[in-house]
Design an enzyme around this catalytic site. Sequence first.
Site, PDB file in Angstrom:
ATOM      1  N   GLY A   9       0.902  -1.212   0.029  1.00 35.29           N
ATOM      2  CA  GLY A   9      -0.011   0.186  -0.125  1.00 35.29           C
ATOM      3  C   GLY A   9       0.747   1.114  -0.063  1.00 35.29           C
ATOM      4  O   GLY A   9       0.223   2.257   0.042  1.00 35.29           O
ATOM      5  N   TRP A  53       2.266   2.832  -2.323  1.00 36.33           N
ATOM      6  CA  TRP A  53       2.103   3.849  -3.512  1.00 36.33           C
ATOM      7  C   TRP A  53       0.583   4.493  -3.343  1.00 36.33           C
ATOM      8  O   TRP A  53       0.523   5.436  -3.794  1.00 36.33           O
ATOM      9  CB  TRP A  53       2.237   2.871  -4.829  1.00 36.33           C
ATOM     10  CG  TRP A  53       3.454   3.106  -5.254  1.00 36.33           C
ATOM     11  CD1 TRP A  53       4.675   3.097  -4.896  1.00 36.33           C
ATOM     12  CD2 TRP A  53       3.925   2.972  -6.832  1.00 36.33           C
ATOM     13  NE1 TRP A  53       5.952   3.020  -5.471  1.00 36.33           N
ATOM     14  CE2 TRP A  53       5.434   2.882  -6.983  1.00 36.33           C
ATOM     15  CE3 TRP A  53       3.158   2.848  -8.005  1.00 36.33           C
ATOM     16  CZ2 TRP A  53       6.094   2.892  -7.811  1.00 36.33           C
ATOM     17  CZ3 TRP A  53       4.120   2.668  -9.127  1.00 36.33           C
ATOM     18  CH2 TRP A  53       5.319   2.737  -9.262  1.00 36.33           C
ATOM     19  N   ASP A 106      -5.772  -5.782  -5.832  1.00 39.07           N
ATOM     20  CA  ASP A 106      -4.778  -6.885  -5.557  1.00 39.07           C
ATOM     21  C   ASP A 106      -5.563  -8.121  -5.358  1.00 39.07           C
ATOM     22  O   ASP A 106      -6.717  -8.112  -5.296  1.00 39.07           O
ATOM     23  CB  ASP A 106      -3.872  -6.383  -4.364  1.00 39.07           C
ATOM     24  CG  ASP A 106      -2.505  -7.425  -4.425  1.00 39.07           C
ATOM     25  OD1 ASP A 106      -1.584  -6.443  -4.364  1.00 39.07           O
ATOM     26  OD2 ASP A 106      -2.548  -8.438  -4.357  1.00 39.07           O
ATOM     27  N   ASP A 164      -8.703  -9.597  -9.907  1.00 36.42           N
ATOM     28  CA  ASP A 164      -7.777  -9.695 -10.776  1.00 36.42           C
ATOM     29  C   ASP A 164      -8.075  -8.647 -12.141  1.00 36.42           C
ATOM     30  O   ASP A 164      -8.931  -8.653 -12.770  1.00 36.42           O
ATOM     31  CB  ASP A 164      -7.780 -11.090 -11.387  1.00 36.42           C
ATOM     32  CG  ASP A 164      -6.777 -11.329 -12.403  1.00 36.42           C
ATOM     33  OD1 ASP A 164      -5.914 -10.557 -12.985  1.00 36.42           O
ATOM     34  OD2 ASP A 164      -6.577 -12.672 -12.513  1.00 36.42           O
ATOM     35  N   ASP A 193       3.603  -1.206  -9.622  1.00 36.64           N
ATOM     36  CA  ASP A 193       4.854  -1.679  -9.098  1.00 36.64           C
ATOM     37  C   ASP A 193       4.930  -3.333  -9.253  1.00 36.64           C
ATOM     38  O   ASP A 193       5.770  -3.742  -8.080  1.00 36.64           O
ATOM     39  CB  ASP A 193       4.967  -0.890  -7.652  1.00 36.64           C
ATOM     40  CG  ASP A 193       6.454  -0.653  -7.199  1.00 36.64           C
ATOM     41  OD1 ASP A 193       7.223  -0.897  -8.081  1.00 36.64           O
ATOM     42  OD2 ASP A 193       6.627  -0.868  -5.978  1.00 36.64           O
ATOM     43  N   LYS A 249       6.654  -0.953 -13.482  1.00 41.73           N
ATOM     44  CA  LYS A 249       8.080  -1.615 -13.298  1.00 41.73           C
ATOM     45  C   LYS A 249       8.450  -2.320 -14.372  1.00 41.73           C
ATOM     46  O   LYS A 249       7.747  -3.067 -14.888  1.00 41.73           O
ATOM     47  CB  LYS A 249       8.003  -2.175 -12.208  1.00 41.73           C
ATOM     48  CG  LYS A 249       9.226  -2.625 -11.520  1.00 41.73           C
ATOM     49  CD  LYS A 249       9.563  -3.548 -10.356  1.00 41.73           C
ATOM     50  CE  LYS A 249       9.205  -2.698  -9.155  1.00 41.73           C
ATOM     51  NZ  LYS A 249       9.141  -3.444  -7.684  1.00 41.73           N
TER      52      LYS A 249
END
Length: 232
Positions: free
Chosen positions: A80, A82, A103, A119, A143, A183
């Site tokens: 959490g 970000w 998530d 999802d 991320d 990322k």
Amino acid sequence: MTKESGREGGRSLKTRVKTARKRSLSSTLWLERQLNDPYVARAKREGYRSRAAYKLIEMDDRYHLFKPGDRIVDLGAAPGGWSQVAAAHVKAKEGKGKVVAVDLLEMEAVDGVEFAVKDFNDPDAPEFIKNMLGGDADGVMSDMAANATGHRATDHLRIVALAELAADFACDVLAKGGFFIAKVLQGGTEGQLLTRLKRDFATVRHVKPEASRAGSAELYVLATGFRGRRIE
């Protein structure tokens, strides 16, 4: 008896961790890095859930990503860090902006953030998340990183695949002018991802925040100025 200051003879003393009987060498090295990481200590002091929060803060300082009132999606949000940064910058707790964290597993609540166990690759996910946001998103952040195998080429392909899925999702939910962060790893195999982003966004760049660990292959692709959804 004097209290140890963490410095002796002008040198910073590094904490070393002995390898426990049931702890692997890689786990020991990770724990040692954590104990000696100034960003980990700073995150604890300042109330952030992870050191990764400072990577996003740095990117926002440089590129001015967030505005009060923005609607933001945080993919693979746990733990959490970000989401905390985004919520503060869009003024979510003041009722101006909105942050939706997504998530596969439950995450401890974050002030000003709505959470979905979902999802993001599900066919209904874009509409589901937009309904939570109350409209199109101004930014989509990822991320996420796949579990490492230790094989650099394989790990790179897996993390780029995650970034490509996140980009697909972003292009389904973003408002025109929105941004996307994901990322990736240094290595040059994300050519297809970059080509796609350059088609759909005005500006695409690689960013290596100072808060990324020295020697890490981690970097971020930042795409800004979403051109709008294309009609197939």
